[in-house]
Design a protein around this motif. Structure first.
Motif, PDB file in Angstrom:
ATOM      1  N   TRP A  10       0.828  -1.199   0.000  1.00  0.00           N
ATOM      2  CA  TRP A  10       0.000   0.000   0.000  1.00  0.00           C
ATOM      3  C   TRP A  10       0.868   1.257   0.000  1.00  0.00           C
ATOM      4  O   TRP A  10       1.902   1.324   0.662  1.00  0.00           O
ATOM      5  CB  TRP A  10      -0.905   0.024   1.232  1.00  0.00           C
ATOM      6  CG  TRP A  10      -2.128  -0.837   1.075  1.00  0.00           C
ATOM      7  CD1 TRP A  10      -2.139  -2.177   0.826  1.00  0.00           C
ATOM      8  CD2 TRP A  10      -3.477  -0.422   1.151  1.00  0.00           C
ATOM      9  NE1 TRP A  10      -3.426  -2.622   0.746  1.00  0.00           N
ATOM     10  CE2 TRP A  10      -4.271  -1.566   0.951  1.00  0.00           C
ATOM     11  CE3 TRP A  10      -4.087   0.787   1.396  1.00  0.00           C
ATOM     12  CZ2 TRP A  10      -5.659  -1.517   0.959  1.00  0.00           C
ATOM     13  CZ3 TRP A  10      -5.468   0.838   1.416  1.00  0.00           C
ATOM     14  CH2 TRP A  10      -6.248  -0.308   1.190  1.00  0.00           C
ATOM     15  N   ASN A  11       0.424   2.257  -0.740  1.00  0.00           N
ATOM     16  CA  ASN A  11       0.983   3.612  -0.714  1.00  0.00           C
ATOM     17  C   ASN A  11       2.498   3.679  -0.867  1.00  0.00           C
ATOM     18  O   ASN A  11       3.205   4.166   0.013  1.00  0.00           O
ATOM     19  CB  ASN A  11       0.544   4.319   0.577  1.00  0.00           C
ATOM     20  CG  ASN A  11      -0.956   4.321   0.733  1.00  0.00           C
ATOM     21  OD1 ASN A  11      -1.683   4.541  -0.220  1.00  0.00           O
ATOM     22  ND2 ASN A  11      -1.431   4.048   1.936  1.00  0.00           N
ATOM     23  N   ARG A  17      -2.624   6.403  -2.349  1.00  0.00           N
ATOM     24  CA  ARG A  17      -3.115   6.008  -3.663  1.00  0.00           C
ATOM     25  C   ARG A  17      -4.546   5.524  -3.515  1.00  0.00           C
ATOM     26  O   ARG A  17      -4.975   5.181  -2.417  1.00  0.00           O
ATOM     27  CB  ARG A  17      -2.256   4.885  -4.251  1.00  0.00           C
ATOM     28  CG  ARG A  17      -0.857   5.342  -4.545  1.00  0.00           C
ATOM     29  CD  ARG A  17      -0.040   4.355  -5.306  1.00  0.00           C
ATOM     30  NE  ARG A  17      -0.396   2.971  -5.056  1.00  0.00           N
ATOM     31  CZ  ARG A  17       0.137   1.945  -5.702  1.00  0.00           C
ATOM     32  NH1 ARG A  17       1.034   2.146  -6.619  1.00  0.00           N
ATOM     33  NH2 ARG A  17      -0.220   0.724  -5.425  1.00  0.00           N
ATOM     34  N   ARG A  19      -7.777   3.293  -3.206  1.00  0.00           N
ATOM     35  CA  ARG A  19      -7.975   1.994  -2.550  1.00  0.00           C
ATOM     36  C   ARG A  19      -7.901   0.838  -3.548  1.00  0.00           C
ATOM     37  O   ARG A  19      -7.270  -0.177  -3.280  1.00  0.00           O
ATOM     38  CB  ARG A  19      -9.322   2.000  -1.822  1.00  0.00           C
ATOM     39  CG  ARG A  19      -9.631   0.756  -1.052  1.00  0.00           C
ATOM     40  CD  ARG A  19     -11.028   0.889  -0.413  1.00  0.00           C
ATOM     41  NE  ARG A  19     -11.102   0.258   0.858  1.00  0.00           N
ATOM     42  CZ  ARG A  19     -10.665   0.727   2.011  1.00  0.00           C
ATOM     43  NH1 ARG A  19     -10.089   1.882   2.073  1.00  0.00           N
ATOM     44  NH2 ARG A  19     -10.799   0.053   3.122  1.00  0.00           N
ATOM     45  N   ALA A  20      -8.533   0.978  -4.710  1.00  0.00           N
ATOM     46  CA  ALA A  20      -8.528  -0.101  -5.708  1.00  0.00           C
ATOM     47  C   ALA A  20      -7.103  -0.393  -6.184  1.00  0.00           C
ATOM     48  O   ALA A  20      -6.729  -1.554  -6.363  1.00  0.00           O
ATOM     49  CB  ALA A  20      -9.421   0.261  -6.891  1.00  0.00           C
ATOM     50  N   THR A  21      -6.300   0.635  -6.376  1.00  0.00           N
ATOM     51  CA  THR A  21      -4.911   0.445  -6.801  1.00  0.00           C
ATOM     52  C   THR A  21      -4.122  -0.263  -5.705  1.00  0.00           C
ATOM     53  O   THR A  21      -3.352  -1.186  -5.971  1.00  0.00           O
ATOM     54  CB  THR A  21      -4.257   1.807  -7.129  1.00  0.00           C
ATOM     55  OG1 THR A  21      -5.027   2.438  -8.155  1.00  0.00           O
ATOM     56  CG2 THR A  21      -2.817   1.641  -7.582  1.00  0.00           C
ATOM     57  N   ASN A  22      -4.293   0.178  -4.449  1.00  0.00           N
ATOM     58  CA  ASN A  22      -3.602  -0.459  -3.327  1.00  0.00           C
ATOM     59  C   ASN A  22      -3.989  -1.925  -3.190  1.00  0.00           C
ATOM     60  O   ASN A  22      -3.130  -2.776  -2.945  1.00  0.00           O
ATOM     61  CB  ASN A  22      -3.894   0.285  -2.020  1.00  0.00           C
ATOM     62  CG  ASN A  22      -3.067   1.535  -1.865  1.00  0.00           C
ATOM     63  OD1 ASN A  22      -1.899   1.575  -2.234  1.00  0.00           O
ATOM     64  ND2 ASN A  22      -3.668   2.563  -1.297  1.00  0.00           N
ATOM     65  N   ARG A  23      -5.251  -2.222  -3.349  1.00  0.00           N
ATOM     66  CA  ARG A  23      -5.689  -3.628  -3.239  1.00  0.00           C
ATOM     67  C   ARG A  23      -5.065  -4.483  -4.338  1.00  0.00           C
ATOM     68  O   ARG A  23      -4.641  -5.609  -4.097  1.00  0.00           O
ATOM     69  CB  ARG A  23      -7.206  -3.712  -3.301  1.00  0.00           C
ATOM     70  CG  ARG A  23      -7.870  -3.268  -2.030  1.00  0.00           C
ATOM     71  CD  ARG A  23      -9.354  -3.424  -2.125  1.00  0.00           C
ATOM     72  NE  ARG A  23      -9.971  -3.090  -0.855  1.00  0.00           N
ATOM     73  CZ  ARG A  23     -11.263  -2.990  -0.664  1.00  0.00           C
ATOM     74  NH1 ARG A  23     -12.097  -3.214  -1.666  1.00  0.00           N
ATOM     75  NH2 ARG A  23     -11.739  -2.698   0.512  1.00  0.00           N
ATOM     76  N   ARG A  24      -5.001  -3.943  -5.540  1.00  0.00           N
ATOM     77  CA  ARG A  24      -4.414  -4.681  -6.660  1.00  0.00           C
ATOM     78  C   ARG A  24      -2.929  -4.962  -6.415  1.00  0.00           C
ATOM     79  O   ARG A  24      -2.454  -6.075  -6.610  1.00  0.00           O
ATOM     80  CB  ARG A  24      -4.620  -3.891  -7.955  1.00  0.00           C
ATOM     81  CG  ARG A  24      -4.252  -4.628  -9.195  1.00  0.00           C
ATOM     82  CD  ARG A  24      -4.665  -3.923 -10.487  1.00  0.00           C
ATOM     83  NE  ARG A  24      -4.396  -2.491 -10.516  1.00  0.00           N
ATOM     84  CZ  ARG A  24      -5.329  -1.530 -10.395  1.00  0.00           C
ATOM     85  NH1 ARG A  24      -6.598  -1.844 -10.224  1.00  0.00           N
ATOM     86  NH2 ARG A  24      -4.996  -0.258 -10.452  1.00  0.00           N
ATOM     87  N   THR A  25      -2.179  -3.959  -5.963  1.00  0.00           N
ATOM     88  CA  THR A  25      -0.752  -4.175  -5.728  1.00  0.00           C
ATOM     89  C   THR A  25      -0.522  -5.062  -4.501  1.00  0.00           C
ATOM     90  O   THR A  25       0.444  -5.826  -4.467  1.00  0.00           O
ATOM     91  CB  THR A  25       0.032  -2.853  -5.596  1.00  0.00           C
ATOM     92  OG1 THR A  25      -0.571  -2.035  -4.596  1.00  0.00           O
ATOM     93  CG2 THR A  25       0.064  -2.115  -6.915  1.00  0.00           C
TER      94      THR A  25
END
Length: 102
Positions: A10-11, A17, A19-25
């Motif tokens: 995350w971040n 960033r 939430r959807a991007t953080n979950r994906r990474t």
């Protein structure tokens, strides 16, 4: 006596960033952890501090060098790691901000 660590995706660079991007990474990090070593165990965790909270992963069975590579690959500022019941240590990413991910 197994090595362990706390890590997140995350971040990166400590910059918020979506939430959807953080979950994906975070899913990509979890997948990368499972590919590292057959004896790796990954558990959901939460990192907290003054004014922040983010999902993290508690990992056992992964050596420090692999944890360091993942920290850098996912652009993280630092990880916490240790071995067995020994002391927890904070390891900072020495790469400058914006160049942490590899």
């Amino acid at each position: 006596h197994a090595p362990w660590g706390f890590i997140t995706a995350w971040n990166p660079d400590a910059k918020p960033r979506p939430r959807a991007t953080n979950r994906r990474t975070q899913r990509a990090l979890r997948d990368a952890l499972f590919e590292c070593v057959a004896r790796t165990s990954v558990h959901a965790a939460v990192g907290t501090g003054p004014g922040w909270r983010e999902p993290s992963l508690f990992v056992t069975g992964l050596d420090f060098a692999a944890l360091d590579r993942l920290m850098r690959a996912f652009g993280q500022v630092a990880v916490v790691y240790g071995r067995g019941h020994g002391p927890a240590r904070l390891h900072w990413n020495s790469a400058p901000p914006g160049r942490r991910s590899g």
